[in-house]
Design an enzyme around this catalytic site. Structure first.
Site, PDB file in Angstrom:
ATOM      1  N   LYS A   1       0.834  -1.217   0.000  1.00  0.00           N
ATOM      2  CA  LYS A   1       0.000   0.000   0.000  1.00  0.00           C
ATOM      3  C   LYS A   1       0.862   1.258   0.000  1.00  0.00           C
ATOM      4  O   LYS A   1       0.356   2.370  -0.109  1.00  0.00           O
ATOM      5  CB  LYS A   1      -0.898   0.011   1.252  1.00  0.00           C
ATOM      6  CG  LYS A   1      -2.072  -0.949   1.184  1.00  0.00           C
ATOM      7  CD  LYS A   1      -2.762  -1.245   2.509  1.00  0.00           C
ATOM      8  CE  LYS A   1      -3.241  -0.195   3.352  1.00  0.00           C
ATOM      9  NZ  LYS A   1      -3.999  -0.663   4.536  1.00  0.00           N
TER      10      LYS A   1
ATOM     11  N   LYS B   1       2.533   2.262   2.625  1.00  0.00           N
ATOM     12  CA  LYS B   1       2.378   2.879   3.948  1.00  0.00           C
ATOM     13  C   LYS B   1       3.524   2.419   4.850  1.00  0.00           C
ATOM     14  O   LYS B   1       3.751   1.229   5.036  1.00  0.00           O
ATOM     15  CB  LYS B   1       1.048   2.454   4.575  1.00  0.00           C
ATOM     16  CG  LYS B   1      -0.128   3.347   4.182  1.00  0.00           C
ATOM     17  CD  LYS B   1      -1.266   3.186   5.180  1.00  0.00           C
ATOM     18  CE  LYS B   1      -2.185   4.381   5.108  1.00  0.00           C
ATOM     19  NZ  LYS B   1      -3.266   4.354   6.100  1.00  0.00           N
TER      20      LYS B   1
HETATM   21  N1  C2G Z   1     -10.704   6.697   9.394  1.00  0.00           N
HETATM   22  C1  C2G Z   1     -11.705   7.576   9.771  1.00  0.00           C
HETATM   23  N2  C2G Z   1     -11.367   8.818  10.193  1.00  0.00           N
HETATM   24  C2  C2G Z   1     -10.069   9.201  10.253  1.00  0.00           C
HETATM   25  C3  C2G Z   1      -9.050   8.300   9.883  1.00  0.00           C
HETATM   26  C4  C2G Z   1      -9.392   7.040   9.445  1.00  0.00           C
HETATM   27  O1  C2G Z   1     -12.906   7.246   9.729  1.00  0.00           O
HETATM   28  N3  C2G Z   1      -9.791  10.464  10.664  1.00  0.00           N
HETATM   29  C5  C2G Z   1     -11.098   5.363   8.935  1.00  0.00           C
HETATM   30  C6  C2G Z   1     -10.683   5.085   7.489  1.00  0.00           C
HETATM   31  O2  C2G Z   1     -11.637   5.646   6.579  1.00  0.00           O
HETATM   32  C7  C2G Z   1     -10.677   3.559   7.461  1.00  0.00           C
HETATM   33  C8  C2G Z   1     -10.247   3.189   8.895  1.00  0.00           C
HETATM   34  O3  C2G Z   1     -10.439   4.376   9.691  1.00  0.00           O
HETATM   35  O4  C2G Z   1     -11.991   3.066   7.213  1.00  0.00           O
HETATM   36  C9  C2G Z   1      -8.788   2.782   8.972  1.00  0.00           C
HETATM   37  O5  C2G Z   1      -8.018   3.821   8.416  1.00  0.00           O
HETATM   38  P1  C2G Z   1      -6.476   3.490   8.046  1.00  0.00           P
HETATM   39  O6  C2G Z   1      -5.839   2.838   9.192  1.00  0.00           O
HETATM   40  O7  C2G Z   1      -5.886   4.723   7.426  1.00  0.00           O
HETATM   41  O8  C2G Z   1      -6.681   2.360   6.936  1.00  0.00           O
HETATM   42  P2  C2G Z   1      -6.401   2.459   5.372  1.00  0.00           P
HETATM   43  O9  C2G Z   1      -4.979   2.744   5.129  1.00  0.00           O
HETATM   44  O10 C2G Z   1      -7.433   3.354   4.815  1.00  0.00           O
HETATM   45  O11 C2G Z   1      -6.629   0.929   4.935  1.00  0.00           O
HETATM   46  O12 C2G Z   1      -8.403  -2.530   2.293  1.00  0.00           O
HETATM   47  C10 C2G Z   1      -8.686  -1.305   2.929  1.00  0.00           C
HETATM   48  C11 C2G Z   1      -7.453  -0.735   3.564  1.00  0.00           C
HETATM   49  O13 C2G Z   1      -6.801  -1.686   4.377  1.00  0.00           O
HETATM   50  C12 C2G Z   1      -7.810   0.490   4.389  1.00  0.00           C
END
Ligand code: C2G
Length: 136
Positions: A44, A46
């Protein structure tokens, strides 16, 4: 039992992560969270601060979460949903529309992201010794 599933990295666990898990759990009776492995995060693009084992244990300790599974690739969602009998896939709306192809096997719900907080923000605030403001 209505089962909900969601996916994420959950690095430097913060309020936005807590709120998505809380709201996801409120949509059913059981919440499964697929936490991205370190290897998948590399795919990803990340760079995580916490290793998978820490991120998974922290998420597992959250009272809204019933089960944690590893997320190892983009393609596993359909298998996870079917294997876990998940009724609802929940994601933050930064993913709006990205998982609509799964609507043929479960409900897909995109919830509003929590504003003014992200793992990147947390890193920035820590680096600059600034506190995260409580949003009124
Ligand atoms: N999230 C949120 N509000 C934020 C930050 C994150 O609602 N201020 C939500 C994101 O939209 C996501 C979840 O928290 O639904 C996890 O966010 P991340 O850890 O950034 O995950 P991400 O990198 O988006 O990975 O296959 C899908 C991916 O694995 C999602």
């Amino acid at each position: 039992m209505k089962k909900v599933i969601t996916y994420g990295t959950f690095d430097l666990f913060h309020y936005g992560h807590l709120r998505i898990l809380q709201r996801a759990r409120e949509l059913g009776d059981y919440l499964i969270v697929a936490v991205s492995t370190d290897e998948f995060n590399a795919i990803k693009g990340k760079q995580c601060t916490y290793p998978y084992s820490h991120r998974a244990q922290i998420v597992e300790a959250i009272k809204y979460v019933d089960k944690v599974i590893p997320e190892e690739n983009w393609e596993q969602k359909e298998r996870d949903i079917l294997e876990n009998d998940a009724d609802v896939l929940v994601m933050g709306n930064d993913w709006q529309g990205k998982f609509d192809h799964l609507k043929n096997i479960c409900e897909v719900v995109y919830l509003p992201r929590t504003e003014d907080i992200s793992t990147t923000d947390v890193k920035h605030h820590v680096k600059n010794e600034r506190s995260i403001a409580v949003k009124k």
